[in-house]
Design a protein around this motif. Structure first.
Motif, PDB file in Angstrom:
ATOM      1  N   VAL A 531      20.823  45.466   5.742  1.00 48.88           N
ATOM      2  CA  VAL A 531      20.574  45.090   7.142  1.00 48.88           C
ATOM      3  C   VAL A 531      19.643  43.886   7.209  1.00 48.88           C
ATOM      4  O   VAL A 531      19.854  42.950   7.987  1.00 48.88           O
ATOM      5  N   LEU A 532      18.596  43.896   6.375  1.00 51.70           N
ATOM      6  CA  LEU A 532      17.677  42.753   6.329  1.00 51.70           C
ATOM      7  C   LEU A 532      18.417  41.490   5.897  1.00 51.70           C
ATOM      8  O   LEU A 532      18.236  40.412   6.492  1.00 51.70           O
ATOM      9  N   ASP A 533      19.255  41.599   4.881  1.00 49.39           N
ATOM     10  CA  ASP A 533      20.005  40.441   4.388  1.00 49.39           C
ATOM     11  C   ASP A 533      20.941  39.895   5.456  1.00 49.39           C
ATOM     12  O   ASP A 533      21.039  38.676   5.657  1.00 49.39           O
ATOM     13  N   GLN A 534      21.640  40.794   6.172  1.00 47.14           N
ATOM     14  CA  GLN A 534      22.559  40.348   7.213  1.00 47.14           C
ATOM     15  C   GLN A 534      21.805  39.697   8.369  1.00 47.14           C
ATOM     16  O   GLN A 534      22.247  38.679   8.915  1.00 47.14           O
ATOM     17  N   LEU A 535      20.679  40.271   8.742  1.00 49.75           N
ATOM     18  CA  LEU A 535      19.882  39.698   9.833  1.00 49.75           C
ATOM     19  C   LEU A 535      19.395  38.301   9.462  1.00 49.75           C
ATOM     20  O   LEU A 535      19.477  37.368  10.273  1.00 49.75           O
ATOM     21  N   GLN A 754      20.208  38.551  20.831  1.00 51.60           N
ATOM     22  CA  GLN A 754      21.530  39.105  20.565  1.00 51.60           C
ATOM     23  C   GLN A 754      21.534  39.953  19.304  1.00 51.60           C
ATOM     24  O   GLN A 754      22.449  40.740  19.079  1.00 51.60           O
ATOM     25  N   TYR A 755      20.501  39.768  18.485  1.00 46.84           N
ATOM     26  CA  TYR A 755      20.390  40.542  17.251  1.00 46.84           C
ATOM     27  C   TYR A 755      19.377  41.671  17.395  1.00 46.84           C
ATOM     28  O   TYR A 755      18.898  42.211  16.405  1.00 46.84           O
ATOM     29  N   ALA A 756      19.063  42.020  18.643  1.00 47.88           N
ATOM     30  CA  ALA A 756      18.066  43.073  18.880  1.00 47.88           C
ATOM     31  C   ALA A 756      18.512  44.397  18.287  1.00 47.88           C
ATOM     32  O   ALA A 756      17.704  45.157  17.743  1.00 47.88           O
ATOM     33  N   GLN A 757      19.810  44.689  18.374  1.00 52.83           N
ATOM     34  CA  GLN A 757      20.306  45.960  17.847  1.00 52.83           C
ATOM     35  C   GLN A 757      20.149  46.005  16.330  1.00 52.83           C
ATOM     36  O   GLN A 757      19.745  47.027  15.761  1.00 52.83           O
ATOM     37  N   GLU A 758      20.437  44.881  15.664  1.00 51.56           N
ATOM     38  CA  GLU A 758      20.274  44.832  14.213  1.00 51.56           C
ATOM     39  C   GLU A 758      18.793  44.895  13.824  1.00 51.56           C
ATOM     40  O   GLU A 758      18.428  45.522  12.818  1.00 51.56           O
ATOM     41  N   GLN A 759      17.935  44.238  14.610  1.00 53.37           N
ATOM     42  CA  GLN A 759      16.501  44.293  14.322  1.00 53.37           C
ATOM     43  C   GLN A 759      15.967  45.719  14.499  1.00 53.37           C
ATOM     44  O   GLN A 759      15.143  46.183  13.708  1.00 53.37           O
ATOM     45  N   ARG A 760      16.457  46.387  15.526  1.00 53.08           N
ATOM     46  CA  ARG A 760      16.040  47.777  15.731  1.00 53.08           C
ATOM     47  C   ARG A 760      16.533  48.657  14.590  1.00 53.08           C
ATOM     48  O   ARG A 760      15.788  49.515  14.091  1.00 53.08           O
ATOM     49  N   LEU A 761      17.760  48.428  14.159  1.00 48.27           N
ATOM     50  CA  LEU A 761      18.304  49.197  13.043  1.00 48.27           C
ATOM     51  C   LEU A 761      17.481  48.964  11.781  1.00 48.27           C
ATOM     52  O   LEU A 761      17.224  49.899  11.011  1.00 48.27           O
ATOM     53  N   LEU A 762      17.059  47.722  11.564  1.00 49.52           N
ATOM     54  CA  LEU A 762      16.238  47.414  10.391  1.00 49.52           C
ATOM     55  C   LEU A 762      14.916  48.164  10.448  1.00 49.52           C
ATOM     56  O   LEU A 762      14.461  48.729   9.441  1.00 49.52           O
ATOM     57  N   ARG A 763      14.287  48.188  11.619  1.00 51.62           N
ATOM     58  CA  ARG A 763      13.007  48.903  11.751  1.00 51.62           C
ATOM     59  C   ARG A 763      13.206  50.407  11.525  1.00 51.62           C
ATOM     60  O   ARG A 763      12.366  51.067  10.901  1.00 51.62           O
ATOM     61  N   ILE A 764      14.315  50.934  12.042  1.00 50.88           N
ATOM     62  CA  ILE A 764      14.595  52.362  11.863  1.00 50.88           C
ATOM     63  C   ILE A 764      14.793  52.686  10.387  1.00 50.88           C
ATOM     64  O   ILE A 764      14.207  53.637   9.854  1.00 50.88           O
ATOM     65  N   PHE A 765      15.618  51.894   9.716  1.00 50.73           N
ATOM     66  CA  PHE A 765      15.865  52.138   8.296  1.00 50.73           C
ATOM     67  C   PHE A 765      14.582  51.999   7.487  1.00 50.73           C
ATOM     68  O   PHE A 765      14.310  52.800   6.589  1.00 50.73           O
ATOM     69  N   THR A 766      13.807  50.964   7.786  1.00 52.16           N
ATOM     70  CA  THR A 766      12.560  50.753   7.038  1.00 52.16           C
ATOM     71  C   THR A 766      11.623  51.934   7.213  1.00 52.16           C
ATOM     72  O   THR A 766      11.036  52.437   6.245  1.00 52.16           O
ATOM     73  N   THR A 767      11.487  52.391   8.447  1.00 54.53           N
ATOM     74  CA  THR A 767      10.575  53.500   8.733  1.00 54.53           C
ATOM     75  C   THR A 767      11.022  54.784   8.038  1.00 54.53           C
ATOM     76  O   THR A 767      10.249  55.432   7.328  1.00 54.53           O
ATOM     77  N   PHE A 768      12.272  55.143   8.237  1.00 52.93           N
ATOM     78  CA  PHE A 768      12.716  56.433   7.722  1.00 52.93           C
ATOM     79  C   PHE A 768      13.033  56.395   6.227  1.00 52.93           C
ATOM     80  O   PHE A 768      12.951  57.425   5.561  1.00 52.93           O
TER      81      PHE A 768
END
Length: 887
Positions: A531-535, A754-768
């Motif tokens: 996710v980080l790489d794609q972002l 427009q990449y807010a959903q991907e940024q949120r997904l990155l934060r979720i993955f990083t946290t969990f």
């Protein structure tokens, strides 16, 4: 002659005794211990295994000798049970004893207990928060009483006539509701003209949808022109504690609207509004437009149409029945415009999470993220439960003698299982309290992470508390069952003689659990990296235009006619600042939708065939303001009088869609698009393809045409004076429209949203991913401590024989790293397949490379090595004399 198998002989002997009802399982354990002890003694005297077994068996006696004696014991126990008072007293004494023993064990092993509680509490807290999110997402639109019979027509919007046709001619339809999002009017309030979220709805709205009315009558609230219903939040904002019903609001400077109702608007509705205006208002303001659209507006797709089907109607059958309605009623008209489409039905319950058509009336999410977060929550809970099992079994060696003594003094296996299960459940109860506290503290962070607004009240809601307690009880039983069974099965003779061992089955289970933990953690690490790489890939990609230092002034709140009249003067005033190098205006800047789905007819195409594209109204200088590059032709020029009426500019994707050989070939070609206001369009320029939308979408055909009164003014500014230009823009706006507000933003910052959903997904993955790794490492830490305790004597002997601390650390660490590497071998293909599938949703994407796998694997090994090394080093530095004395 077959070789004598002692274990098979013992199993056969035990099987025959198991048939005697007087012998309980614990009795058989005791007899087998005696028999094994006698066999060992006889073998030590020199007898072979078979001879020793037979002599020991004769000494012990047959089933006929044993069962009468055990019946006497059983009879005595049965007799004692007849005294209810005495039994109750006995259980009370034992309960106190169990509690004392458990507390003593906790005090003696504070570190283990703390690690166990923290791991389980973190897992429960994370799972609880994710459970709140998943439950909330799945609850959208579930509050409507007739929700299972409500459907939306078409792909979000359809032509106007279809709703009326269905209502008049199809008996399956009980009600039809039209909703529309514009025109939007300003509301005079507090000396300002403000804009709220407005919708238009027909009088049947409250018959179909269950938005509770706090004030007003649902039958009449939207029946008359110039009537509106306010949300309870807006009524509170405008009228405070006063009743809103009957109050008057002035819209668009002069329109008098009467408040006919105040409605609750649940957050979990895909339809959101601050003010709901009656559809009759449109009929009053634009009678010709409404009646014409109702009769002939087959392609005027600016209404959202809902139908309520009668009870008992089969929705799939009805959907098939109306699918060809557009061709049946307006086939020739649609063909003339190069259009053809089926009429679809979308269930209300699928609009928020499943619809690909989107939502014009409120929020929209995707079921993929619900599944994804739900999976992460299950992983977190599973790892926490696995960790609990590992740490509990790691403590089993410390309590083996306690179990042995209890069994010697008469405690049966059932009592021991109950004791350890009770301890496990008690630990889970404490973990629940800690988890609720952790979840409460983490709520602000989680709300920001997930885009929600949960409060402490959500955590203590009866349903949530019941679910958490039930979950904890289940985890406690499942996590405590295996340790309880293992501990209660210890043979007291073997334990008290110092011959206790956990057995290969337990070792394999613990190793398997470690592999599961780190495999799941590895998948989450890989997901985070991808996710980080794609972002980063999307953020680094050349967009095809220059979005740096472009300030946008959002002027859309000004009345359209006034903005058209003052647009030229406003742009000239904005350009007067020395730091402003270019000023233009657009209907939609990059990152925002233009008029999508417009039909255009390229020159030389067969009659009736069209292409679909996105039309964007612009002003002179738009290409220069955005830094667009022309590959052929020119930009709009005031010197050419025909530009305003006929000239259009298209992108390379439109050239390709039209089938023209090159951009140069497109210049001078006809490009008719009546719906876009260019019925005689002629291509004067072709711009290089650029990403008007995020890289999730492929570049589609775009057409630009001159249009006055565009609401987004673009200013290219000098970076050194950006703040001064913002102040200048606001002051200029206020001088032209003193009672209207305008927002300013920089284009690059807005486009990145427009990449807010991907940024949120990155934060979720990083946290969990971090949480799962933390819990997995706790489990590995406990397992390392368990292994070090089991091998204490071996380590002491090795040190006395000259082994160095480094050799001991290597010895203890190597076995764990083997299982972590195996976990990564399991995780790598799972993570690769999962994230490759996820990347397919992007039109422009990176890939899951070897570098990602290498970083994830290296990270797992390093984290495991650091975790294990502490326990290994501690064991290596221990005094070997103390280790041997302990043994």
């Amino acid at each position: 002659m077959s070789r004598f198998d002692l274990e098979h002989a013992l199993a056969t002997w035990r099987h025959h005794l198991r048939l005697e009802r007087a012998l309980l399982p614990e009795d058989l354990d005791e007899l087998e211990d005696h028999l094994r002890h006698h066999i060992d003694a006889l073998q030590a005297e020199g007898l072979g295994a078979q001879a020793a077994f037979e002599r020991a068996l004769r000494h012990l006696g047959t089933a006929g000798d044993l069962t009468p004696e055990y019946r006497k014991v059983r009879y005595g126990r049965t007799k004692r049970r007849r005294s209810l008072l005495r039994a109750q007293l006995w259980h009370t004494i034992m309960l106190k004893n169990y509690l004392t023993t458990a507390l003593r064990s906790v005090r003696r092993q504070k570190g283990f207990v703390a690690i166990n509680l923290v791991g389980l509490a973190v897992g429960l807290a994370g799972s609880l928060l994710i459970g709140l999110y998943v439950t909330d997402e799945l609850s959208y639109d579930r509050f409507h009483a007739h929700g299972d019979r409500i459907y939306r027509l078409g792909s979000a919007t359809v032509g106007w006539p279809y709703g009326r046709i269905l209502e008049a001619e199809y008996p399956e339809v009980e009600e039809v509701v039209y909703l529309r999002t514009y025109p939007t009017f300003s509301i005079q309030h507090g000396g300002q003209r403000v804009y709220e979220t407005m919708r238009y709805a027909e009088a049947s709205f409250f018959d179909v949808f269950d938005f509770p009315l706090l004030e007003g009558d649902p039958e009449t609230a939207l029946a008359e022109p110039f009537s509106l219903v306010l949300s309870d939040a807006l009524a509170q904002k405008y009228f405070g504690a006063e009743p809103a019903l009957g109050q008057t609001l002035v819209l668009s400077d002069s329109l008098q609207f009467t408040v006919r109702g105040v409605a609750q608007v649940p957050r979990t509705s895909h339809i959101q509004f601050d003010a709901l205006l009656s559809f009759e208002t449109l009929r009053a303001l634009y009678p010709g437009m409404v009646e014409e659209n109702m009769a002939e507006g087959w392609l005027n797709v600016n209404v959202i149409t809902y139908v309520l089907l009668h009870e008992g109607t089969d929705a799939e059958t009805f959907a098939a029945k109306i699918r060809d309605l557009p061709q049946e009623r307006a086939g020739a008209y649609l063909s003339q415009w190069g259009s053809s489409y089926p009429l679809d039905l979308e269930p209300l319950g699928r609009l928020y999470l499943h619809s690909e058509a989107g939502n014009w009336l409120g929020p929209k999410s995707t079921i993929d993220y619900v599944y994804l977060l739900g999976m992460v929550g299950l992983i977190l809970l599973l790892i926490a439960a696995v960790n609990f099992v590992n740490l509990t079994t790691a403590r089993s060696a410390e309590r083996a003698k306690e179990v042995g003594i209890r069994k010697v003094v008469g405690s049966d296996r059932g009592a021991l299982v109950g004791q350890f299960l009770a301890e496990s459940l008690a630990m889970c109860g404490v973990a629940v309290v800690l988890a609720l506290g952790m979840a409460w503290l983490a709520l602000p962070f989680f709300n920001e992470l997930a885009g929600k607004s949960f409060t402490g009240g959500h955590l203590v809601a009866p349903g949530v508390l019941g679910a958490v307690l039930g979950l904890a009880a289940g985890v406690g039983l499942l996590a405590g069952l295996y340790p309880a069974a293992v501990l209660s099965a210890f043979r007291p003779v073997a334990v008290l003689k110092g011959r206790f061992a956990t057995g290969q089955r337990g070792v394999r289970l613990r190793r398997g659990l470690v592999v599961v933990q780190f495999a799941l953690s590895g998948v989450l690490i890989m997901a985070t990296l991808v996710v980080l790489d794609q972002l980063q890939y999307m953020q680094r990609q050349d967009l095809g235009f220059d979005d740096e230092q472009v300030l946008v002034l959002d002027a859309r709140q000004a009345p359209g006619a006034d903005l058209v009249e003052r647009s030229e003067g406003l742009q000239q005033a904005l350009a007067a600042h020395a730091a402003v190098t270019e000023v233009s205006a657009m209907w939609a800047v990059p990152g925002r939708n233009g008029w999508r789905g417009q039909l255009s007819f390229p020159e030389d195409w067969p009659e009736g065939e069209s292409i679909s594209l996105e039309y964007i109204g612009v002003d002179y200088g738009f290409a220069e303001a955005l830094g667009l590059r022309f590959v052929a032709g020119r930009s709009f020029d005031p010197a050419f009088r025909t530009d305003a009426a006929t000239a259009v500019i298209i992108n390379e994707a439109a050239v390709a869609e039209a089938g023209w050989g090159s951009a140069e070939d497109a210049i001078g070609k006809g490009f008719t698009s009546p719906g876009s206001g260019k019925p005689d369009g002629v291509v004067i320029g072709v711009v290089e393809d650029y990403h008007h939308h995020g890289l999730q979408q492929r570049i589609e055909p775009i057409m630009f045409g001159l249009r006055t009164g565009n609401g987004l003014l673009t200013l290219r500014v000098d970076a050194a004076d950006a703040e001064a230009v913002i102040d200048h823009a606001q002051a200029t706006w206020s001088s032209f429209f003193p009672t209207y507000t305008a927002e300013t933003f920089f284009l690059n910052e807005a486009f990145a949203k427009q990449y807010a959903q991907e940024q949120r997904l990155l934060r979720i993955f990083t946290t969990f991913a971090g949480l799962t790794l933390f819990i997995a490492c706790l489990g590995l830490f406990g397992l390392a401590a368990f292994t070090a305790a089991q091998r204490r004597k071996e380590i002491g002997v090795r040190k006395l024989m000259g082994a160095s601390a480094a050799q001991i650390v290597t010895l203890l660490s190597a076995s764990f790293l083997r299982w972590v590497l195996l976990a990564f071998v399991v995780a790598a293909p799972i993570g690769y397949l999962a994230m490759t599938t996820w990347l397919e949703r992007f039109a422009y994407r990176t890939s899951v490379g070897l570098g990602t796998l290498a970083v994830a694997g290296t990270g797992l090994v390093l984290i495991a090595l650091i975790t294990v090394s502490y326990q290994a080093l501690r064991a290596a530095l221990a005094d070997p004399i103390e280790s041997l004395r302990y043994e």
